[in-house]
Design a protein around this motif. Structure first.
Motif: not given
Length: 573
Positions: A488-489, A534-540, A542-552
């Motif tokens: 989810w990008d 996973q908890l947050y995205d890391v770079e490319q 994008v399967n985190g519940l949060y973005t890489y900068d920790r935004k929901p």
């Protein structure tokens, strides 16, 4: 960027008053030709660049931000020491240096270390002097050698798939510690809940009386002392009050250790783990482990959190989404993070970043085992750590299958060192000998996902898609330690992003998929937990519940409700 960062004490379980944080500006140099030793950089007065320690040169916070491969780097710092500081023993600590390093003090070779994830300490008393001292460190790193663990650091120039920006050199706090000639070197804590006591085993330098005083929220609730002989002392502290460490409630005891002139502030938690059939018991209670995958990456610091608050924030974000713990994935996390896990009652699995190591060769043992044993030794006392996982997904290495003896030996050494926790030999695949049987399943269709475990839920056999390489073990705890990974990008750029399967088209579809996958595991009476990727995205990725900068990405209350729907299951199993 702050002029000096990460000034908090890096080792809360062994904290002394007489210490000096060396983070901040250091001289720095690249060594692309691996010729710095020949050119005697250790005799130079200064290097040609500046860097902000403890941030790696690839990171923005370092002030350098160089992203290409770096075979070696050099650091130098001038430190002023007083006569009083030199009266005892001067110990130089490094939180972590990736990967192999060599230290000079005032031009004298003073020690070395190999292993990019663990902390180490060097006694520099012999080389230190009153006044100005010059510390020079060379660190070599080769993530493509097959002879070192690199975790999720990319082996290609660009980050790709689930591999990310590399880390070279110092990436955790550097500090000096000034101790008496006789001091406490290590301690190990063994809680006994039935007896309401804790046993303390100490390794000392020198002999004398070791005293320990335990307190809870400022109230003294136990004392003991023992004589240290031949570098060892063991004492048992009966506790007048028993406060259990539980999920969501750390309830830590403070502990003061005194050994002659040495005084150490520490802490412990009253927590025991036991396996009983398919259940994992914490203090005798079955706790459903609702875990999330945490990669330990940060946009501006890469492997290094920009602040202590950032470490704590990741735990809070996880708990806000309804998780009670995490797999600390492909990386040995810093002790400050584990300290916050201890305080928050947050379950974590300790894991090595084994990717990059050629595990098809028996001699991989000499590359892996020493660093892994150092990790076990460093983190043994953290009550938040509820299990060990030395390897993850030991896929074929350049077409060669894993050396099963390598995995078995590491498992047995882990169990020999630590009898208090379970050990998973290799998460997902391919198991050789393990206390817990776990699998990774990134099926995106909830109906298909649920059907895989339908027979197992009814008491039948467990289906494993890796059945050609491993056979499920019956009668032991089972969980799916990686699942989901839903793409989810937030910018809608799924073509240039990475994740598992096809990303949902709408938020409603995303939530339905998450709920369907998770419910299949929550409803299975033979699973003791799950771990979502996973908890947050890391770079490319994008399967985190949060973005890489920790935004929901969405309302975390939705996921909290799904994950916690059957919290009572913890008392039912």
């Amino acid at each position: 960027m702050a002029k000096t960062a990460r000034m908090e004490h890096p080792k809360p379980q062994m904290q002394r008053e007489n210490w000096q944080n060396l983070n901040g500006e250091w001289d720095f140099a690249f060594d692309f030709g691996l010729s710095g030793v020949d050119r005697k950089f250790y005799e130079r007065d200064g290097l040609d660049r500046k860097i902000q320690v403890p941030f790696c040169p690839e990171s923005d916070l370092s002030g350098i931000g160089y992203k290409d491969f770096i075979p070696a780097v050099w650091y130098q710092k001038k430190v002023t020491l007083t006569a009083a500081q030199l009266k005892g023993t001067v110990r130089l600590h490094f939180g972590a240096v990736d990967y192999e390093c060599l230290l000079w003090v005032n031009g004298h070779e003073a020690g070395s270390h190999k292993g990019g994830y663990v902390s180490f300490c060097l006694d520099i008393t012999k080389y230190a002097k009153e006044g100005e001292n010059v510390l020079t460190l060379c660190a070599k790193d080769d993530t493509r050698s097959g002879r070192q663990c690199k975790g999720k650091q990319s082996g290609l120039f660009y980050s790709h798939g689930c591999d990310y920006t590399r880390t070279t050199g110092i990436w955790q706090t550097v500090w000096l510690e000034f101790v008496p000639r006789a001091f406490v070197e290590k301690v190990y804590y063994y809680p006994n809940i039935a007896e309401s006591s804790v046993t303390v085993r100490a390794v000392t330098v020198g002999e004398g009386i070791l005293s320990a005083e335990a307190s809870y929220q400022g109230k003294v609730c136990g004392k003991a002392q023992a004589k240290a002989e031949a570098g060892n002392a063991t004492l048992n502290i009966p506790l007048s009050e028993l406060h259990l460490w539980e999920t969501g409630a750390g309830r830590l005891y403070d502990l003061k250790l005194t050994f002659g002139e040495d005084s150490v502030n520490s802490y412990f938690g009253m927590r025991e783990i036991r396996l009983e059939g398919e259940r994992v018991l914490i203090n005798g209670k079955s706790v459903f482990q609702r875990l999330v995958l945490d990669q330990g990456f940060y946009p501006d610091g890469i492997y290094t959190a920009p602040s202590d608050e950032a470490l704590l924030q990741d735990i809070r974000l996880s708990m806000e989404a309804g998780f009670n713990g995490a797999r600390l994935h492909q990386k040995i996390f810093e002790e400050r993070f584990l300290y916050h896990c201890d305080r928050m009652g947050y379950l974590v699995w300790g894991e090595q970043g084994n990717w990059g190591l050629d595990h098809s060769r028996a001699d991989g043992l000499k590359c892996f085992l020493p660093e892994w044993m150092e990790a076990l030794d460093r983190d043994f006392n953290h009550p938040a750590i509820v299990g060990w996982c030395p390897f993850n997904e030991t896929w074929d290495y350049e077409g060669r299958r894993q050396d099963n003896d390598l995995l078995a030996i590491v498992y047995r050494m882990t169990k020999l060192f630590d009898t208090t926790r379970p050990c998973i030999d290799t998460s997902g695949n391919y198991h050789v000998v393990t206390d817990i049987y776990d699998m990774h399943d990134y099926e995106q269709d909830p109906a298909v996902f649920a059907s895989t475990y339908e027979d197992f839920a009814k008491g039948g056999p467990l289906k494993d898609r890796m059945a050609d390489r491993q056979t499920p073990v019956t009668g032991i705890p089972v969980f799916i330690s990686e699942y989901g990974g839903i793409k989810w990008d937030v910018d809608g750029n799924l073509e240039d992003s990475w994740g598992y399967g096809d990303g949902p088209k709408t938020e409603e579809e995303y939530i339905a998929r998450y709920k369907g996958l998770t419910d299949a595991l929550l409803d299975n009476p033979h699973m003791f937990g799950f771990c979502y990727t996973q908890l947050y995205d890391v770079e490319q990725e994008v399967n985190g519940l949060y973005t890489y900068d920790r935004k929901p990405k969405m309302d975390m209350g939705i996921f909290r409700e799904i994950n916690s729907r059957k919290a009572a299951i913890e008392d039912e199993r």
